[in-house]
Design an enzyme around this catalytic site. Structure first.
Site, PDB file in Angstrom:
ATOM      1  CB  VAL A  15      -1.029  -0.134   1.162  1.00 30.56           C
ATOM      2  CG1 VAL A  15      -1.811   1.344   1.411  1.00 30.56           C
ATOM      3  CG2 VAL A  15      -1.931  -1.150   1.203  1.00 30.56           C
ATOM      4  CD  GLU A 129     -13.616   5.187   2.074  1.00 31.71           C
ATOM      5  OE1 GLU A 129     -14.252   5.991   2.239  1.00 31.71           O
ATOM      6  OE2 GLU A 129     -14.089   3.951   1.929  1.00 31.71           O
ATOM      7  CB  ILE A 136     -14.943  -0.221  -2.602  1.00 33.46           C
ATOM      8  CG1 ILE A 136     -14.528  -1.626  -3.451  1.00 33.46           C
ATOM      9  CG2 ILE A 136     -16.379   0.200  -2.665  1.00 33.46           C
ATOM     10  CD1 ILE A 136     -15.146  -2.805  -3.259  1.00 33.46           C
ATOM     11  CG  ASP A 201      -9.352  -9.281   5.774  1.00 33.72           C
ATOM     12  OD1 ASP A 201      -8.401  -8.650   6.236  1.00 33.72           O
ATOM     13  OD2 ASP A 201      -9.989  -9.193   4.825  1.00 33.72           O
ATOM     14  CE  LYS A 205     -10.877  -6.315   4.809  1.00 32.56           C
ATOM     15  NZ  LYS A 205     -10.456  -6.995   3.722  1.00 32.56           N
TER      16      LYS A 205
HETATM   17  P1  NAP Z   1       3.161  -4.782   3.646  1.00 29.00           P
HETATM   18  O1  NAP Z   1       3.481  -5.008   2.340  1.00 29.00           O
HETATM   19  O2  NAP Z   1       3.679  -6.048   4.708  1.00 29.00           O
HETATM   20  O3  NAP Z   1       3.896  -3.615   4.276  1.00 29.00           O
HETATM   21  C1  NAP Z   1       4.215  -3.021   5.557  1.00 29.00           C
HETATM   22  C2  NAP Z   1       5.272  -2.064   5.346  1.00 29.00           C
HETATM   23  O4  NAP Z   1       5.342  -1.561   7.007  1.00 29.00           O
HETATM   24  C3  NAP Z   1       6.605  -2.368   4.863  1.00 29.00           C
HETATM   25  O5  NAP Z   1       7.401  -1.315   4.304  1.00 29.00           O
HETATM   26  C4  NAP Z   1       7.421  -2.802   6.560  1.00 29.00           C
HETATM   27  O6  NAP Z   1       8.818  -2.308   6.643  1.00 29.00           O
HETATM   28  C5  NAP Z   1       6.735  -1.390   7.242  1.00 29.00           C
HETATM   29  N1  NAP Z   1       6.760  -1.909   8.715  1.00 29.00           N
HETATM   30  C6  NAP Z   1       5.942  -2.964   9.227  1.00 29.00           C
HETATM   31  N2  NAP Z   1       6.195  -2.984  10.569  1.00 29.00           N
HETATM   32  C7  NAP Z   1       7.092  -2.071  10.896  1.00 29.00           C
HETATM   33  C8  NAP Z   1       7.650  -1.572  11.816  1.00 29.00           C
HETATM   34  N3  NAP Z   1       7.392  -2.071  13.117  1.00 29.00           N
HETATM   35  N4  NAP Z   1       8.352  -0.626  11.973  1.00 29.00           N
HETATM   36  C9  NAP Z   1       8.555   0.111  10.644  1.00 29.00           C
HETATM   37  N5  NAP Z   1       8.250  -0.184   9.439  1.00 29.00           N
HETATM   38  C10 NAP Z   1       7.165  -1.270   9.663  1.00 29.00           C
HETATM   39  O7  NAP Z   1       1.675  -4.323   4.154  1.00 29.00           O
HETATM   40  P2  NAP Z   1       0.385  -3.846   3.288  1.00 29.00           P
HETATM   41  O8  NAP Z   1      -0.055  -4.953   2.378  1.00 29.00           O
HETATM   42  O9  NAP Z   1       1.072  -2.546   2.475  1.00 29.00           O
HETATM   43  O10 NAP Z   1      -0.544  -3.442   4.164  1.00 29.00           O
HETATM   44  C11 NAP Z   1      -0.444  -2.207   4.894  1.00 29.00           C
HETATM   45  C12 NAP Z   1      -1.681  -1.920   5.649  1.00 29.00           C
HETATM   46  O11 NAP Z   1      -2.981  -1.732   4.819  1.00 29.00           O
HETATM   47  C13 NAP Z   1      -2.277  -2.979   6.605  1.00 29.00           C
HETATM   48  O12 NAP Z   1      -2.966  -2.356   7.695  1.00 29.00           O
HETATM   49  C14 NAP Z   1      -3.328  -3.600   5.584  1.00 29.00           C
HETATM   50  O13 NAP Z   1      -4.281  -4.476   6.314  1.00 29.00           O
HETATM   51  C15 NAP Z   1      -3.984  -2.797   4.921  1.00 29.00           C
HETATM   52  N6  NAP Z   1      -4.628  -2.854   3.552  1.00 29.00           N
HETATM   53  C16 NAP Z   1      -3.794  -3.668   2.633  1.00 29.00           C
HETATM   54  C17 NAP Z   1      -4.426  -3.899   1.606  1.00 29.00           C
HETATM   55  C18 NAP Z   1      -3.576  -4.646   0.483  1.00 29.00           C
HETATM   56  O14 NAP Z   1      -4.074  -4.892  -0.572  1.00 29.00           O
HETATM   57  N7  NAP Z   1      -2.291  -5.129   0.803  1.00 29.00           N
HETATM   58  C19 NAP Z   1      -5.704  -3.693   1.262  1.00 29.00           C
HETATM   59  C20 NAP Z   1      -6.322  -2.875   2.075  1.00 29.00           C
HETATM   60  C21 NAP Z   1      -5.871  -2.446   3.360  1.00 29.00           C
HETATM   61  P3  NAP Z   1       9.788  -3.194   5.461  1.00 29.00           P
HETATM   62  O15 NAP Z   1       9.186  -2.774   3.996  1.00 29.00           O
HETATM   63  O16 NAP Z   1      11.060  -2.488   5.951  1.00 29.00           O
HETATM   64  O17 NAP Z   1       9.523  -4.719   5.928  1.00 29.00           O
HETATM   65  N1  HSE Z   2      -6.460 -10.034   2.756  1.00 31.36           N
HETATM   66  C1  HSE Z   2      -7.341  -9.007   2.364  1.00 31.36           C
HETATM   67  C2  HSE Z   2      -8.113  -9.871   1.186  1.00 31.36           C
HETATM   68  C3  HSE Z   2      -6.808  -8.057   1.733  1.00 31.36           C
HETATM   69  O1  HSE Z   2      -7.793 -10.974   0.643  1.00 31.36           O
HETATM   70  O2  HSE Z   2      -9.224  -9.233   0.562  1.00 31.36           O
HETATM   71  C4  HSE Z   2      -6.483  -6.659   2.605  1.00 31.36           C
HETATM   72  O3  HSE Z   2      -7.734  -6.356   3.194  1.00 31.36           O
END
Ligand code: NAP
Ligand code: HSE
Length: 432
Positions: A15, A129, A136, A201, A205
């Protein structure tokens, strides 16, 4: 007044990197829309040595103190995920007078009250959001565009991984383990897919959606949860034969006077229902309001750019509020305290699949047991499904309280002719 609004990004994963890209690619139009420049000043990561071409030219740190103590930072965008230290970082940023945008459903579903309380106390914005449905728009529509309605029902496909798996099972007849492996290979399901497949998950939500739709705080622990790991190709076949699809739904209902009913579980959904054609990794949220009637929000519920679309929209909203000296105005909308309706009292129709001895009188014994428990049957199908000396009986009930079904099944399994209760899935009936 400064001509640039300064942002700190906590996290640069899926993200976070999307947020950087959207802010860069749409820089000119965002400046025109806000009347000020948005600039990322600092990015917090865990591993500073990791190569990140997307962050070229930006200041990267592993020390949150450099962000919270930087008076230039106006907005902290938390996209690192997890409960801790994300919750503490958001609270500290707000204590320091900074506005916060997050995509973090975990913190909201468990500590929503803390973060809203802190935002209110400090008079800062708190936007989220992307925490439900990825790209969405659903939080802002519920808080703004639909605010004229009394919302009675909110029902969504809010987990892309499980929707992809169920779609594959429906379309190809594949078994659960095979589609899970495929979802992992494609990068949809995580290495540990438990939170997705067991419904956690979606439950987070559901808690967020129900809190906003019904103006009452719904905690994660208030949501009854069941995942998709017990769904078999046989259930899929029966669903098709009966005119349904199987979907994992997050359901919230405001049963006026009787409390809020919030649950996540697989559902037999009529093929004619608007949510039944939401397939693959797509998400959709269906809302029923007393003025609008039915409305549905559809799109990509996850992924780098779709999720960043929602995060950046929140950043823009905060930037506008900063410009208009209007931060901290619309925060927590949970101004009521409605009770949570116990699951046992919730009424549904049920699909019940039993493995029984293949001999005369079995059907009668089963019908009698249902009848004694007060469970009325709508239809019964008996098949042999190539099971030696056994048959399967599938019963679909009329609407009945969960408690009565639970009691009927406890009595059923004591019958000598019933070998196994193979599955029980709620049926969303069109005749409700
Ligand atoms: P991700 O790819 O695992 O990225 C997490 C990032 O946060 C990485 O850059 C990581 O650093 C950093 N991080 C984690 N713990 C940390 C700490 N203790 N100190 C400093 N940096 C830290 O996660 P993501 O998929 O982007 O998801 C991020 C958030 O968005 C979550 O809350 C997730 O539920 C939400 N979300 C995700 C999606 C999706 O499609 N992925 C959709 C909706 C909502 P490093 O890079 O150095 O490891
Ligand atoms: N793990 C979630 C999904 C994405 O499969 O829809 C982040 O909310």
């Amino acid at each position: 007044m400064k001509d640039t609004i300064q942002i700190a990004l906590l996290g640069s994963g899926t993200v976070g990197s999307g947020v950087v890209r959207v802010l860069k690619e749409n820089e000119r139009l965002l400046t025109e829309r806000i009347g000020k420049r948005l600039a990322i000043k600092t990015v917090l990561v865990r591993d500073a040595a990791k190569k990140r071409p997307v962050l070229e030219g930006l200041q990267v740190t592993t020390d949150f103190e450099t962000i919270v103590n930087d008076p230039d930072i106006d907005i902290v965008v938390e996209v690192m995920g997890g409960l801790h230290p994300a919750r503490e970082y958001m609270l500290r940023a707000m204590e320091a007078g900074k506005n916060v945008v997050t995509a973090n459903k975990d913190v909201l579903a468990q500590f929503g009250q803390d973060v809203f309380g802190c935002a209110e106390k400090k008079g800062v914005d708190f936007q989220f959001e992307a925490s439900v449905g990825g790209g969405i728009p659903i939080i802002a529509p519920l808080k703004h565009s639909l605010t004229a309605n009394r919302i009675t029902e909110i029902m969504g496909i809010v987990n892309g991984t499980t929707n992809y798996m169920l779609t594959k099972m429906m379309e190809e007849g594949s078994c659960y383990d095979d589609v899970l492996r495929e979802a992992q290979e494609k990068g949809y399901a995580e290495a540990d897919p438990t939170a997705d497949v067991e419904g956690l998950d979606a439950a987070r939500k559901a808690a967020i959606l129900a809190s906003i739709a019904f103006n009452t705080r719904v905690h994660l622990s208030d949501v009854s949860v069941e995942g998709i790991s017990k769904i078999t190709p046989a259930d899929i076949d029966y669903a098709k034969d009966l005119g349904y699809v199987i979907k994992l739904l997050a359901i919230g209902k405001d049963t006026e006077g009787k409390g809020i009913d919030v649950r996540v579980h697989p559902v037999f959904l009529p093929q004619t229902h608007p949510l039944s054609s939401v397939n693959g990794v797509y998400n959709a949220i269906f809302v029923r309001g007393n003025a609008i009637g039915e409305a549905m929000f559809y799109g990509q519920g996850a992924g780098s750019l779709p999720t960043a679309s929602a995060v950046v929209a929140d950043i823009v909203e905060v930037a506008r509020n900063i410009q208009n000296h209007n931060c901290g105005k619309l925060l927590c909308t949970c101004y009521e305290e409605k009770p949570i309706r116990p699951l046992d009292e919730v009424e549904s129709c049920y699909y019940i699949r039993l493995l029984v001895d293949d001999k005369p009188g079995v059907l009668g014994a089963i019908a009698t047991t249902f009848g004694k428990a007060g469970v009325s049957l709508k239809s019964v199908i008996q098949t042999r499904r190539n099971i030696a000396e056994h048959a399967e009986i599938v019963a679909v009930t009329h609407r009945v309280e969960h408690k009565l079904v639970r009691e009927a099944l406890a009595a059923m399994i004591e019958l000598p002719v019933v070998d196994e209760v193979r599955n029980v899935i709620r049926v969303e009936s069109e005749q409700e």
